[in-house]
Design an enzyme around this catalytic site. Structure first.
Site, PDB file in Angstrom:
ATOM      1  N   LYS A 428       0.820  -1.276   0.101  1.00  0.00           N
ATOM      2  CA  LYS A 428       0.015  -0.033  -0.121  1.00  0.00           C
ATOM      3  C   LYS A 428       0.649   1.306   0.030  1.00  0.00           C
ATOM      4  O   LYS A 428       0.720   2.418  -0.669  1.00  0.00           O
ATOM      5  CB  LYS A 428      -0.797  -0.115   1.115  1.00  0.00           C
ATOM      6  CG  LYS A 428      -1.971  -1.131   1.370  1.00  0.00           C
ATOM      7  CD  LYS A 428      -3.094  -0.947   2.393  1.00  0.00           C
ATOM      8  CE  LYS A 428      -2.392  -0.989   3.704  1.00  0.00           C
ATOM      9  NZ  LYS A 428      -1.986  -2.019   4.166  1.00  0.00           N
ATOM     10  N   THR A 430       4.006   1.531  -1.047  1.00  0.00           N
ATOM     11  CA  THR A 430       4.394   1.727  -2.536  1.00  0.00           C
ATOM     12  C   THR A 430       3.691   2.507  -3.574  1.00  0.00           C
ATOM     13  O   THR A 430       3.917   3.269  -4.470  1.00  0.00           O
ATOM     14  CB  THR A 430       5.363   0.477  -3.030  1.00  0.00           C
ATOM     15  OG1 THR A 430       4.598  -0.369  -3.109  1.00  0.00           O
ATOM     16  CG2 THR A 430       6.432   0.193  -1.991  1.00  0.00           C
ATOM     17  N   ARG A 452       1.650   7.650   7.728  1.00  0.00           N
ATOM     18  CA  ARG A 452       2.044   7.434   8.778  1.00  0.00           C
ATOM     19  C   ARG A 452       3.683   7.319   9.140  1.00  0.00           C
ATOM     20  O   ARG A 452       4.252   6.968   8.461  1.00  0.00           O
ATOM     21  CB  ARG A 452       1.337   6.312   9.396  1.00  0.00           C
ATOM     22  CG  ARG A 452      -0.321   6.358   9.636  1.00  0.00           C
ATOM     23  CD  ARG A 452      -0.715   4.958  10.235  1.00  0.00           C
ATOM     24  NE  ARG A 452      -0.526   3.804   9.190  1.00  0.00           N
ATOM     25  CZ  ARG A 452      -0.605   2.622   9.719  1.00  0.00           C
ATOM     26  NH1 ARG A 452      -1.074   2.337  10.920  1.00  0.00           N
ATOM     27  NH2 ARG A 452      -0.587   1.449   8.697  1.00  0.00           N
ATOM     28  N   LYS A 463       9.311  -6.192  10.440  1.00  0.00           N
ATOM     29  CA  LYS A 463       8.948  -5.546   9.193  1.00  0.00           C
ATOM     30  C   LYS A 463       9.815  -5.108   8.604  1.00  0.00           C
ATOM     31  O   LYS A 463       9.972  -4.867   7.441  1.00  0.00           O
ATOM     32  CB  LYS A 463       7.722  -4.644   9.612  1.00  0.00           C
ATOM     33  CG  LYS A 463       7.061  -4.224   8.461  1.00  0.00           C
ATOM     34  CD  LYS A 463       5.811  -3.395   8.673  1.00  0.00           C
ATOM     35  CE  LYS A 463       5.381  -2.647   7.463  1.00  0.00           C
ATOM     36  NZ  LYS A 463       4.143  -1.766   7.831  1.00  0.00           N
ATOM     37  N   ALA A 682      -2.772   0.153  14.499  1.00  0.00           N
ATOM     38  CA  ALA A 682      -4.086  -0.080  13.480  1.00  0.00           C
ATOM     39  C   ALA A 682      -5.028  -0.840  13.967  1.00  0.00           C
ATOM     40  O   ALA A 682      -6.194  -1.271  13.523  1.00  0.00           O
ATOM     41  CB  ALA A 682      -3.384  -0.166  12.102  1.00  0.00           C
ATOM     42  N   PHE A 713      -3.670  -1.664   7.210  1.00  0.00           N
ATOM     43  CA  PHE A 713      -4.171  -3.071   7.021  1.00  0.00           C
ATOM     44  C   PHE A 713      -5.140  -3.171   5.945  1.00  0.00           C
ATOM     45  O   PHE A 713      -5.130  -2.320   4.841  1.00  0.00           O
ATOM     46  CB  PHE A 713      -4.881  -3.452   8.301  1.00  0.00           C
ATOM     47  CG  PHE A 713      -3.923  -3.763   9.346  1.00  0.00           C
ATOM     48  CD1 PHE A 713      -2.693  -4.010   9.115  1.00  0.00           C
ATOM     49  CD2 PHE A 713      -4.058  -3.553  10.661  1.00  0.00           C
ATOM     50  CE1 PHE A 713      -1.554  -4.260  10.226  1.00  0.00           C
ATOM     51  CE2 PHE A 713      -3.352  -3.834  11.747  1.00  0.00           C
ATOM     52  CZ  PHE A 713      -1.665  -3.996  11.530  1.00  0.00           C
ATOM     53  N   PHE A 801       4.527  -8.046  -9.536  1.00  0.00           N
ATOM     54  CA  PHE A 801       5.982  -8.490  -9.213  1.00  0.00           C
ATOM     55  C   PHE A 801       6.335  -9.108 -10.232  1.00  0.00           C
ATOM     56  O   PHE A 801       5.829  -9.980 -11.406  1.00  0.00           O
ATOM     57  CB  PHE A 801       5.882  -9.517  -8.043  1.00  0.00           C
ATOM     58  CG  PHE A 801       5.722  -8.916  -6.663  1.00  0.00           C
ATOM     59  CD1 PHE A 801       6.750  -8.729  -5.725  1.00  0.00           C
ATOM     60  CD2 PHE A 801       4.550  -8.250  -6.292  1.00  0.00           C
ATOM     61  CE1 PHE A 801       6.502  -8.331  -4.400  1.00  0.00           C
ATOM     62  CE2 PHE A 801       4.403  -7.796  -5.154  1.00  0.00           C
ATOM     63  CZ  PHE A 801       5.331  -7.640  -4.393  1.00  0.00           C
ATOM     64  N   TRP A 830       7.325  -0.087  -8.410  1.00  0.00           N
ATOM     65  CA  TRP A 830       8.644  -0.537  -7.805  1.00  0.00           C
ATOM     66  C   TRP A 830       9.557  -0.592  -8.582  1.00  0.00           C
ATOM     67  O   TRP A 830      10.863  -0.211  -8.152  1.00  0.00           O
ATOM     68  CB  TRP A 830       8.194  -1.741  -7.167  1.00  0.00           C
ATOM     69  CG  TRP A 830       9.108  -2.405  -6.243  1.00  0.00           C
ATOM     70  CD1 TRP A 830       9.620  -2.323  -4.852  1.00  0.00           C
ATOM     71  CD2 TRP A 830      10.339  -3.629  -6.768  1.00  0.00           C
ATOM     72  NE1 TRP A 830      10.636  -2.969  -4.506  1.00  0.00           N
ATOM     73  CE2 TRP A 830      11.061  -3.679  -5.519  1.00  0.00           C
ATOM     74  CE3 TRP A 830      10.687  -4.004  -7.818  1.00  0.00           C
ATOM     75  CZ2 TRP A 830      12.117  -4.525  -5.614  1.00  0.00           C
ATOM     76  CZ3 TRP A 830      11.597  -5.017  -8.018  1.00  0.00           C
ATOM     77  CH2 TRP A 830      12.481  -5.428  -6.898  1.00  0.00           C
TER      78      TRP A 830
END
Length: 977
Positions: A428, A430, A452, A463, A682, A713, A801, A830
């Site tokens: 989300k 990116t 955020r 992460k 979240a 999320f 991807f 990306w």
């Protein structure tokens, strides 16, 4: 005709010198004294209806003045006054409260200058502020006062009525050029030299000389002028003004050779006496204009000029220079008003040169040189005073921007949400960054990303960072992920201050009598006892309408000093921004000094603090302070809620949070703007960036611009909370939702095998498998349906991807559009940056322009149970809810306390639409268990706990910090990603 004009600076003021520590007063137009807090203590400042210059001027016609010279000068002054009045009237039509002010800084005190200014300024409608410094003040004191006036929005002109010895280059250039109405700064002098005064000011004394010459002589073109004995900015300004009007100019000193011949050959002589009595009459040929500036720079014995000034100041350069200076003040105020209006963007994107294969995130980030943050701010229309830099690449933005642009229409509001998250990630952040890079850098549309701030817990845990990835990142990524501007630390300090206040109050109430508590809570200071403002507020809540501490009865004293917090009912926890599982349950108060008042409590991760949720939902300092005061920290033994206001800590919390409330400005890899602000947990909070960041960005992008903000999320948690909580608070409604999905995450929802960190992906996620994709699209369909519950159109952004096949990509897009998505596009940000999301940007532009029918999911007046049931059934797909006895008891308590009309913030796992993390896809036929219900009254929501919910993550066996290090020579961070 020979014209002789004499000027003088009157180094006098109407105000007495104030010693350090003495009171400072302002004399308003009604001549009443009122206190001024911002003035320096040793100054005395007076303000009256005037704005003319600080030069008193003498004009005498010693040869043969024209018969109508007096009326001619009066006409010139009157014309400028009339034009200035009309210009000021036009300004006030759109800014009725504006009254431009000229600030005069002088050494010494004398009222005569104020009276001269009042008389001239009264004709136009301006103010004068006269600031009197000591006769022997230091250069630093003058500069300090100038800098204060530079930041005073009421002041539109600054004039230094000081001896020449005070007017150093540092002093002159300390004045903001736009307020330098006397034209002494190097920038304004340089503009005269270049013949471009559109944005600056020339010396009004030089302007008055030019005006007089133009009115009392034949055309100036081709005439010869000699400037004798002049120095500094006045000499340069006058020289180039005359040259720009076609005159030939010579500058000479009194010691110059052949001076007499040069003067005899001139048509105009402007001179400054330096120990000489003046020019011999034999040096002046008939018809020459002689202008004597000696008095203008006189520094000694000003009183000796008094009677001559009264007799000779009725005509000539004096009134002209004064009215020109006031005209400058009016024009300065007009330019200031223009600066306050919305400014079109002049964004210059940074070039990207994507490589293949794509390097690591940190390599990409370091390969790009970010723009200085001040440059980016200027490009997007921020004023210098609205920026508070933290180094060269990030800055806080002041909330005053909202007032400045309050009438500016908002841009389009875009929300990025996602399918139910999986360990494979959806991207989300990116997508958010890639979309704004595409909008701004490639479609040339104003756009802002609002993200955020990441917690240190995930950064050093499992992460990693949250700055995006590949060629869609916020830079510098190290600063984004580490500390940033210290907001989370401010929240930690504020949160733990409340925790300390709770335990201290419990201890002191348990070990002291009512009278002893009262004497300490309301101590005698210098023989006087009084309640603080926050204590007065507590008395009012208790219904005690008394302000004298000696008037309270013993019963009232007891009610005032006894919060009677039940240690077993304290709901406030301490926080730390580190994943520390051993703080999930602790015992405090075990030292002997705490006298046996030990109790069990716990730590949460800092971003789970209610103060973080408040930061994300507040709309200003006043609102934030009120919300902080309403935070409920526990219950008394008789069941009454105890708040931060009751503890008396609210003001201190606001002080700790006063800088954290300002959003942080950063940039993407392509130099487009980003606001980073707030990071509420979240799961138990609403998981969105701040209302303030969104509001600021919506004003900055303009009516045709775009603000892209991200919800934490999946759409079932972050998006639902965004709509039902954040949109209710902000009053903003989104124009379109971008729903992010990936082929491999859909495969997991379709029944693909589990994945383990550090282990190669199973073949199902690498090879084409259309059946898994088709089955997993059930989750995508459900998230589209959830979006439609709120009446907002949705675009599916498929984050591609390299392992995805074209058949899989086409299948997802086809199913998404068949399920009601307004568009479904593949994104390659990306690997390509903004260029890889241009198709998504076009889709957003098209769909956001269409009318939507936004609606909330439930009415706030519905019961707490009904609101929970509505979310469970319509969003999660549950058959019903099941309340534990504890949850039902809490609902009864919140109803009794009047909290039932708050929105609901569900706290459940993000890994499934249900409460069971292992259930992927679209679970059905389940009952949603509500284990407990808690309230964040300050933040303004009630949060039911679905199943077990940890608010303190733990570290894995091999945390990310194993790879993080610092090069002690280059200070370069290694291994952050």
């Amino acid at each position: 005709m020979r014209l002789s004009v004499a000027f003088r600076h009157a180094h006098r003021s109407h105000a007495s010198i104030r010693r350090p520590g003495a009171g400072v007063k302002v004399l308003n137009p009604e001549n009443r004294f009122i206190p001024v807090k911002s003035a320096v203590s040793y100054l005395q400042v007076r303000e009256a209806s005037s704005t003319s210059g600080t030069t008193e001027t003498l004009v005498s016609f010693k040869s043969h003045p024209r018969k109508n010279d007096g009326p001619l000068y009066e006409s010139a002054v009157g014309g400028i006054v009339q034009r200035s009045r009309e210009e000021l009237k036009a300004i006030r039509e759109t800014n009725p409260g504006l009254k431009p002010t000229l600030a005069i800084i002088q050494a010494g005190e004398d009222d005569s200058l104020l009276e001269v200014n009042k008389k001239m300024a009264g004709k136009i409608g301006l103010n004068v502020m006269q600031i009197c410094l000591p006769h022997q003040c230091r250069e630093e004191e003058v500069i300090e006062e100038i800098l204060r006036l530079n930041e005073d929005s009421r002041v539109h002109g600054i004039f230094l009525h000081l001896p020449q010895s005070f007017l150093s280059k540092s002093v002159r250039n300390a004045i903001k050029p736009q307020k330098d109405v006397d034209g002494v700064s190097d920038l304004n002098v340089g503009r005269v030299v270049l013949g471009d005064q559109r944005h600056g000011f020339a010396s009004p004394v030089a302007g008055a000389v030019l005006e007089m010459l133009a009115r009392h002589d034949a055309p100036l073109v081709g005439k010869m002028a000699v400037l004798l004995g002049l120095e500094g900015p006045l000499k340069v300004t006058l020289q180039f003004l005359l040259q720009n009007n076609g005159m030939m100019v010579q500058t000479r000193q009194w010691s110059s050779k052949h001076l007499q011949k040069q003067i005899l050959d001139s048509d105009v002589v402007v001179f400054l006496e330096t120990g000489h009595k003046g020019l011999p009459p034999t040096w002046l040929r008939p018809g020459v204009a002689v202008i004597n500036l000696s008095s203008a720079l006189m520094e000694e014995q000003p009183d000796s000029w008094e009677h001559r000034a009264e007799a000779e100041s009725s005509a000539g350069v004096g009134p002209l220079s004064a009215v020109l200076r006031m005209q400058h003040v009016v024009r300065s105020s007009r330019r200031w008003i223009q600066e306050q209006q919305y400014q079109p963007w002049r964004l210059r994107p940074l070039k990207l040169q994507p490589l293949s294969p794509v390097p690591s995130d940190i390599e990409i980030s370091r390969a790009q040189t970010p723009k200085p943050i001040s440059q980016l701010a200027q490009e997007i229309g921020l004023l210098p005073e609205e920026l508070e830099a933290y180094g060269n690449t990030k800055a806080k933005v002041h909330l005053s921007l909202l007032n400045r642009l309050q009438h500016q229409p908002n841009g389009k509001y875009v929300l990025v949400a996602g399918i139910t998250p999986t360990p494979l990630g959806e991207g989300k952040s990116t997508v958010t960054i890639g979309l704004v890079q595409a909008l701004s850098a490639h479609l040339k549309l104003n756009s802002f990303a609002c993200l955020r701030q990441p917690s240190q817990g995930p950064t050093f845990g499992v992460k990693g960072g949250a700055a995006g990835g590949g060629y869609a990142q916020v830079i510098p990524m190290e600063e984004f992920n580490l500390h940033l501007t210290g907001d989370i630390h401010a929240i930690t300090a504020a949160n733990n201050l409340v925790a300390a206040a709770i335990d201290a109050r419990i201890l002191h109430e348990a070990t002291q009598s009512d009278r002893a508590l009262y004497s300490r809570l309301v101590p005698s200071v210098n023989g006087v006892r009084c309640f603080s403002p926050i204590q007065m507020a507590r008395l009012q809540r208790l219904g005690i309408n008394k302000s004298d501490p000696s008037d309270l009865t013993p019963e009232e004293i007891r009610a005032f000093v006894r919060l009677d917090l039940d240690p077993e009912k304290v709901t406030w926890q301490r926080v730390v921004d580190t994943n520390d599982r051993f703080l999930r349950k602790i015992t405090v108060g075990q030292a002997n000094t705490e006298k046996g008042h030990a109790r069990q409590t716990q730590f949460d991760i800092a971003v789970a603090s209610e103060i973080m949720a408040i930061l994300a939902l507040t709309d200003g300092l006043g609102d934030m302070r009120a919300r902080l005061g309403r935070m409920v920290v526990g219950s008394s033994r008789n069941g009454q809620p105890i708040t931060a206001d009751d503890l008396g800590v609210t003001g201190a919390l606001a002080v700790l949070m006063k800088d954290a409330i300002k959003p942080t400005l950063m940039q993407t890899l392509e130099g487009t703007p980003v606001f980073v602000h707030a990071g509420p947990f979240a799961n138990i909070a609403h998981g969105n960036s701040s209302v303030l960041a969104d509001k600021l960005a919506l004003k900055l992008v303009g009516e045709e611009g775009y603000v892209v903000t991200e919800a934490g999320f999946g759409a079932d948690i972050g998006m639902e909370k965004f709509f039902n909580i954040k949109c209710r608070t902000s009053g903003l409604t989104p124009d379109v939702v971008v729903l992010v999905a990936t082929v491999r995450a859909l495969k997991m929802h379709g029944g693909g095998p589990n994945v383990t960190a550090g282990v190669p992906l199973p073949k199902e996620y690498i090879n084409e498998n259309l059946q898994l994709v088709a089955d997993g699209c059930s989750n995508l369909k459900k998230q589209i349906q959830i979006t439609h519950l709120f009446g907002v159109p949705v675009i599916v952004a498929l984050n591609v991807f390299k392992t995805d096949t074209q058949a899989e990509i086409d299948m997802v897009c086809r199913i998404a559009e068949a399920s009601g998505a307004s568009a479904a596009v593949q994104c390659h940000h990306w690997s390509r940056g903004g260029r890889g999301s241009v198709e998504l940007a076009h889709a957003v532009k098209k769909v956001a322009s269409q009318k939507n029918h936004f609606q909330f999911l439930y009415n706030l007046q519905d019961s707490i149970v009904e609101k929970i049931r509505t979310i469970a059934q319509k969003v999660y797909g549950a058959d019903d809810i099941e309340l534990s006895p504890e949850a039902q008891a809490k609902i009864d308590y919140y109803n009794q306390q009047g909290f039932s009309a708050l929105p609901i913030c569900m706290a459940k796992t993000h890994l499934s639409l249900s409460h069971m993390p292992e259930k992927k896809g679209v679970p059905t036929g389940f009952i949603l268990p509500i284990r407990d219900i808690r309230a964040s009254i300050g933040a303004g929501f009630i949060y039911p706990l679905v199943g077990t919910m940890s608010t303190m993550p733990g570290l894995p066996t091999r945390p990310c910090f194993y790879d993080i290090d610092l090069d002690p020579v280059t200070e370069e961070i290694k291994g952050l990603f």
